[in-house]
Design a protein around this motif. Structure first.
Motif, PDB file in Angstrom:
ATOM      1  N   GLN A 235      -5.194   4.037  -0.493  1.00 15.46           N
ATOM      2  CA  GLN A 235      -4.280   5.098  -0.913  1.00 15.46           C
ATOM      3  C   GLN A 235      -2.926   4.522  -1.306  1.00 15.46           C
ATOM      4  O   GLN A 235      -2.314   4.953  -2.300  1.00 15.46           O
ATOM      5  CB  GLN A 235      -4.120   6.118   0.215  1.00 15.46           C
ATOM      6  CG  GLN A 235      -3.309   7.344  -0.173  1.00 15.46           C
ATOM      7  CD  GLN A 235      -3.332   8.404   0.906  1.00 15.46           C
ATOM      8  OE1 GLN A 235      -3.938   8.229   1.951  1.00 15.46           O
ATOM      9  NE2 GLN A 235      -2.666   9.519   0.662  1.00 15.46           N
ATOM     10  N   GLU A 236      -2.435   3.534  -0.544  1.00 17.55           N
ATOM     11  CA  GLU A 236      -1.157   2.916  -0.868  1.00 17.55           C
ATOM     12  C   GLU A 236      -1.228   2.132  -2.175  1.00 17.55           C
ATOM     13  O   GLU A 236      -0.288   2.139  -2.967  1.00 17.55           O
ATOM     14  CB  GLU A 236      -0.724   1.999   0.273  1.00 17.55           C
ATOM     15  CG  GLU A 236      -0.331   2.754   1.538  1.00 17.55           C
ATOM     16  CD  GLU A 236      -0.172   1.846   2.743  1.00 17.55           C
ATOM     17  OE1 GLU A 236       0.590   2.203   3.652  1.00 17.55           O
ATOM     18  OE2 GLU A 236      -0.835   0.782   2.784  1.00 17.55           O
ATOM     19  N   GLY A 239      -1.081   4.589  -5.022  1.00 19.95           N
ATOM     20  CA  GLY A 239       0.283   5.035  -5.263  1.00 19.95           C
ATOM     21  C   GLY A 239       1.125   3.972  -5.946  1.00 19.95           C
ATOM     22  O   GLY A 239       1.921   4.270  -6.838  1.00 19.95           O
ATOM     23  N   ARG A 242      -0.235   3.671  -9.487  1.00 25.12           N
ATOM     24  CA  ARG A 242      -0.337   4.961 -10.168  1.00 25.12           C
ATOM     25  C   ARG A 242      -1.708   5.176 -10.787  1.00 25.12           C
ATOM     26  O   ARG A 242      -1.857   5.548 -11.960  1.00 25.12           O
ATOM     27  CB  ARG A 242       0.761   5.099 -11.224  1.00 25.12           C
ATOM     28  CG  ARG A 242       2.155   5.045 -10.627  1.00 25.12           C
ATOM     29  CD  ARG A 242       3.237   5.314 -11.652  1.00 25.12           C
ATOM     30  NE  ARG A 242       4.551   5.289 -11.021  1.00 25.12           N
ATOM     31  CZ  ARG A 242       5.689   5.532 -11.649  1.00 25.12           C
ATOM     32  NH1 ARG A 242       5.675   5.835 -12.940  1.00 25.12           N
ATOM     33  NH2 ARG A 242       6.838   5.491 -11.008  1.00 25.12           N
TER      34      ARG A 242
END
Length: 285
Positions: A235-236, A239, A242
């Motif tokens: 998930q990181e 992020g 993008r």
């Protein structure tokens, strides 16, 4: 002390039988409650200190003891050593507030196969439990990096003195780092450490450093690999770059296949060995 849904297992797998050891009642009961909500986990006992943990391990022969370190009468390191000596079929995953070297290395030297901090998510705990019962190391990314950094520091010191230190002895840092990257117990050298094309000085390898270009990684796959080595979750990474988590998983699956590694721990070692990462968060260019 069977716990509802978790005791039935997940996707047909046998539930992992767990003893929880923590001297703080509110923490111990909270962990038991959390595990009871997780699929594939059955809590069979809860201990208030290391002595009780050793006794429950003898009584119930759990798959895993989820072990706090700082407890009265018998601390987690001593309890780990006694359980591993007397009941080698029971694995130990440390779950502690502390992630410093004074806590980490003694626990691994005593025989712990996993190490998590208490801010770990339920998903991370289940993954660690499954990893250790399958013969892999159940270590958080930050702990994996700390072990590899320590291993590299020792290797650098040994190189500077003109001699090599013995590696792979049970209980030393090299052995612990081998547990991080070596996959199932009893295995030899992992794919990440052998047989990659191109030796130092190969014209296809910029600067003489090992590089994923040897294995056909794309620029994006290389970026993902570096972020994995920096300890970021899927998930990181999504992020940071993008992109979606599904795309991150696709990149990770592709880079695993191209580099020959089996899991994230081996991917971290691959990144260090091939010069992509020399310090946390730093890519070699």
């Amino acid at each position: 002390m069977s716990t509802g849904e978790g005791a039935r297992g997940s996707e047909g797998n046998r539930a992992v039988r767990v003893v929880v050891a923590d001297d703080q009642a509110v923490v111990r009961e909270g962990i038991v409650m959390l595990l009871g909500l997780l699929p594939g986990v059955e809590v069979v006992g809860a201990a208030r200190d290391g002595e009780e943990a050793v006794a429950l391990a003898a009584e119930f022969a759990p798959d895993v003891v989820l072990m706090d370190l700082r407890m009265p009468r018998c601390d987690g390191v001593e309890a780990t050593r006694r359980i591993r000596e007397g009941h080698p079929g029971t694995e130990i995953v440390v779950l502690t507030t502390y992630a410093d070297d004074d806590s980490l290395f003694p626990a691994l030297q005593a025989g712990a196969r996993g190490y998590l901090t208490k801010d770990a998510s339920g998903e991370e705990i289940v993954r660690a439990l499954r990893d250790v019962t399958d013969g892999r190391a159940g270590l958080s990314p930050s702990v994996q990096r700390r072990l590899l950094e320590q291993l590299l520091e020792r290797n650098e010191r040994a190189g500077g003195s003109g001699r090599s230190e013995p590696a792979g002895r049970p209980g030393d840092v090299e052995g612990a780092a081998g547990a991080v990257a070596g996959g199932p117990r009893g295995g030899g050298e992992s794919p990440a450490g052998s047989g990659h094309p191109g030796d130092p000085g190969d014209p296809g390898r910029p600067g003489g450093l090992g590089g994923p270009a040897d294995d056909g990684l794309t620029e994006r796959e290389t970026e993902v690999l570096v972020l994995v080595a920096d300890g970021l979750s899927n998930q990181e990474i999504a992020g940071r770059l993008r992109i979606s988590t599904a795309t991150v998983k696709t990149h990770i699956n592709n880079l695993f296949a191209k580099t020959g590694v089996r899991d994230r721990a081996q991917a971290v070692r691959y990144a260090y060995q091939h010069g992509l990462v020399r310090a946390p968060g730093r890519r070699v260019t």
